[in-house]
Motif scaffolding. Structure first.
Motif, PDB file in Angstrom:
ATOM      1  N   PHE A 263       3.369  -7.276  -5.838  1.00 33.54           N
ATOM      2  CA  PHE A 263       1.442  -6.986  -5.037  1.00 33.54           C
ATOM      3  C   PHE A 263       1.285  -6.621  -3.641  1.00 33.54           C
ATOM      4  O   PHE A 263       0.280  -6.271  -3.405  1.00 33.54           O
ATOM      5  N   ARG A 264       2.408  -7.408  -2.949  1.00 37.03           N
ATOM      6  CA  ARG A 264       2.171  -7.349  -1.850  1.00 37.03           C
ATOM      7  C   ARG A 264       2.988  -6.107  -1.805  1.00 37.03           C
ATOM      8  O   ARG A 264       2.813  -5.034  -0.168  1.00 37.03           O
ATOM      9  N   ASN A 265       4.278  -5.346  -1.877  1.00 36.89           N
ATOM     10  CA  ASN A 265       4.943  -3.877  -1.793  1.00 36.89           C
ATOM     11  C   ASN A 265       3.409  -2.666  -2.221  1.00 36.89           C
ATOM     12  O   ASN A 265       3.697  -2.190  -2.115  1.00 36.89           O
ATOM     13  N   LEU A 266       2.974  -3.272  -3.408  1.00 36.10           N
ATOM     14  CA  LEU A 266       1.899  -2.401  -3.696  1.00 36.10           C
ATOM     15  C   LEU A 266       0.462  -2.397  -2.955  1.00 36.10           C
ATOM     16  O   LEU A 266       1.063  -0.916  -2.195  1.00 36.10           O
ATOM     17  N   GLU A 270      -0.120   1.205  -0.916  1.00 38.95           N
ATOM     18  CA  GLU A 270      -1.450   2.406  -0.150  1.00 38.95           C
ATOM     19  C   GLU A 270      -1.753   2.422   0.936  1.00 38.95           C
ATOM     20  O   GLU A 270      -2.647   2.957   0.737  1.00 38.95           O
ATOM     21  N   GLN A 271      -1.691   0.994   1.442  1.00 37.37           N
ATOM     22  CA  GLN A 271      -2.453   1.544   2.939  1.00 37.37           C
ATOM     23  C   GLN A 271      -1.195   2.921   3.279  1.00 37.37           C
ATOM     24  O   GLN A 271      -2.153   3.900   3.815  1.00 37.37           O
ATOM     25  N   GLN A 272       0.321   2.916   2.522  1.00 33.85           N
ATOM     26  CA  GLN A 272       0.749   4.241   3.949  1.00 33.85           C
ATOM     27  C   GLN A 272       0.004   5.404   3.329  1.00 33.85           C
ATOM     28  O   GLN A 272      -0.016   6.418   3.679  1.00 33.85           O
ATOM     29  N   LEU A 273      -0.068   5.123   1.336  1.00 27.41           N
ATOM     30  CA  LEU A 273      -0.820   6.641   1.216  1.00 27.41           C
ATOM     31  C   LEU A 273      -2.053   6.870   1.598  1.00 27.41           C
ATOM     32  O   LEU A 273      -2.276   8.087   2.330  1.00 27.41           O
TER      33      LEU A 273
END
Length: 421
Positions: A263-266, A270-273
């Motif tokens: 969840f943290r990686n997601l 998402e923030q990077q995207l």
């Protein structure tokens, strides 16, 4: 005796002005001399002219003293004292003396309140409060009406006094009948016995209720002990599914940690995207702005080239007019046979085969004419190459070359080099 009664007694005696300091420890043991002193002081405070024997040396004197104090308080202050408790001279005697002390203390408080009210009336006699006066007026009217009613009732009763006096005198003069008295006494005794029987029944019921309650308490105690033993047994025994439960719990903990990491990686991805999309959007906007500026620049360049191309067309028209005048002069010359341009010679770049359709000329004339035509063609090809190079340089300097008009005329090769100027 309670601690509160002893404390209230000492405080009241101090407020009344007793000369001696009374401690709470004075009545832990019998102290008849202190009790006698306090009783004499209280009697003198209530009635200063009262004389009571103060001898308390012997037992008979103490009994006579206690009876005299109790009789005086019963006749004068209507206070009933327990002589046995007073004779004990301990904490129980404090309860009996507290009755006299409370009476004197309340009288002192009432007197203080009355004096305070008088002082307040003296200070407020010049003040006028309309609301209080209206309330006093209403109460005065109510009292006046009550007085009138009571007076009328009293007048009616006094009017009946003549008849009632005779009936009262006859009733008093009538001798008491023993039978009626015995009957009334028996009825009272019977009622008292019934009341005693009811009280005994109630006491018996209380005893039975107490026994029932004790039985219930014992039953509950046994049940509690049984439940405690069962609880200890259950706590000591490990369930069969406990191992599986702990294993599943560990797996669940691992899965939860994995879920948290993913969840943290997601969230991070998402923030990077979002950042990437934002950067792409900004870059796209910058590109659009750049293309818009380039389009505007190319339009301006095209307009400028169109204007310069119009000027060049005018100059070409003037040159053509000059060439037309020269061609008129050449038409006056004798005509030569028309030459045809053939295929290029493989061994010689730019060389062409030239021939005539007419015979009869000499070989020398043919060779001279062919040499002149080849030289003219070489000069024309060089001029075409230079014009192509200039056009390529213009295309390199401009991003998108302006479109030439379809009606533009390609310059024809000149037969003579003088016409180029």
């Amino acid at each position: 005796m309670s601690f509160r009664d002893l404390r209230n007694f000492t405080e009241m005696m101090r407020s009344l002005g007793y000369p001696r300091l009374i401690s709470m420890e004075n009545f832990r043991t019998p102290n008849f001399s202190l009790v006698a002193e306090i009783l004499i002081w209280l009697v003198k405070r209530y009635e200063p002219q009262m004389e009571i024997p103060t001898d308390v040396d012997t037992e008979q004197d103490r009994v006579f003293f206690i009876k005299a104090v109790a009789q005086f308080m019963a006749t004068k202050a209507h206070i009933k004292l327990n002589t046995k408790r007073l004779y004990q001279a301990d904490g129980y005697a404090v309860k009996e003396m507290l009755k006299i002390t409370a009476l004197l203390y309340n009288a002192m408080k009432t007197k203080g309140m009355d004096s305070g009210d008088k002082a307040e009336e003296e200070t407020n006699k010049f003040k006028f409060d309309l609301g209080s006066k209206i309330a006093d007026l209403k109460s005065a009217r109510q009292l006046a009406s009550e007085i009138t009613c009571k007076g009328a009732t009293l007048y009616d009763l006094l009017g009946k006094e003549v008849d009632l006096r005779e009936m009262r005198t006859a009733a008093i003069a009538r001798p008491l009948e023993i039978n009626e008295t015995e009957k009334a006494l028996r009825a009272a005794v019977k009622e008292a016995l019934e009341h005693v029987q009811k009280t005994k029944d109630t006491l018996d019921n209380v005893a039975s209720d107490e026994a029932n309650l004790e039985a219930k308490i014992e039953k509950k105690k046994l049940e509690l002990e049984r439940n405690q033993k069962r609880l200890q047994t259950l706590q000591s025994v490990r369930p069969a599914f406990m191992d599986e439960y702990e294993k599943i719990e560990e797996d669940l903990q691992k899965q939860y940690e994995t879920f948290v990491d993913k969840f943290r990686n997601l969230c991070y991805l998402e923030q990077q995207l979002e950042d990437y999309h934002r950067v792409e959007q900004e870059r796209f906007e910058e590109t659009e702005n750049t293309l818009r500026l380039m389009q505007n620049k190319l339009r301006e360049e095209e307009k400028r080239l169109m204007k310069s191309g119009g000027k060049e067309d005018e100059s070409d028209m003037e040159i053509q007019e000059d060439e037309g005048s020269d061609s008129d002069m050449e038409d006056q010359r004798p005509t030569k046979p028309r030459l045809t341009r053939g295929l290029p010679i493989p061994g010689r770049a730019g060389a062409r085969i030239v021939g005539t359709m007419h015979g009869g000329d000499s070989d020398e004339d043919d060779s001279e004419d062919s040499e002149i035509d080849v030289d003219d063609d070489d000069e024309d090809d060089g001029e075409d190459d230079e014009e192509l190079k200039d056009a390529v340089d213009d295309l390199d300097s401009v991003d998108t070359p302006p479109s030439k008009p379809r009606g533009s005329r390609k310059p024809e090769p000149q037969e003579e080099s003088d016409n180029d100027f």
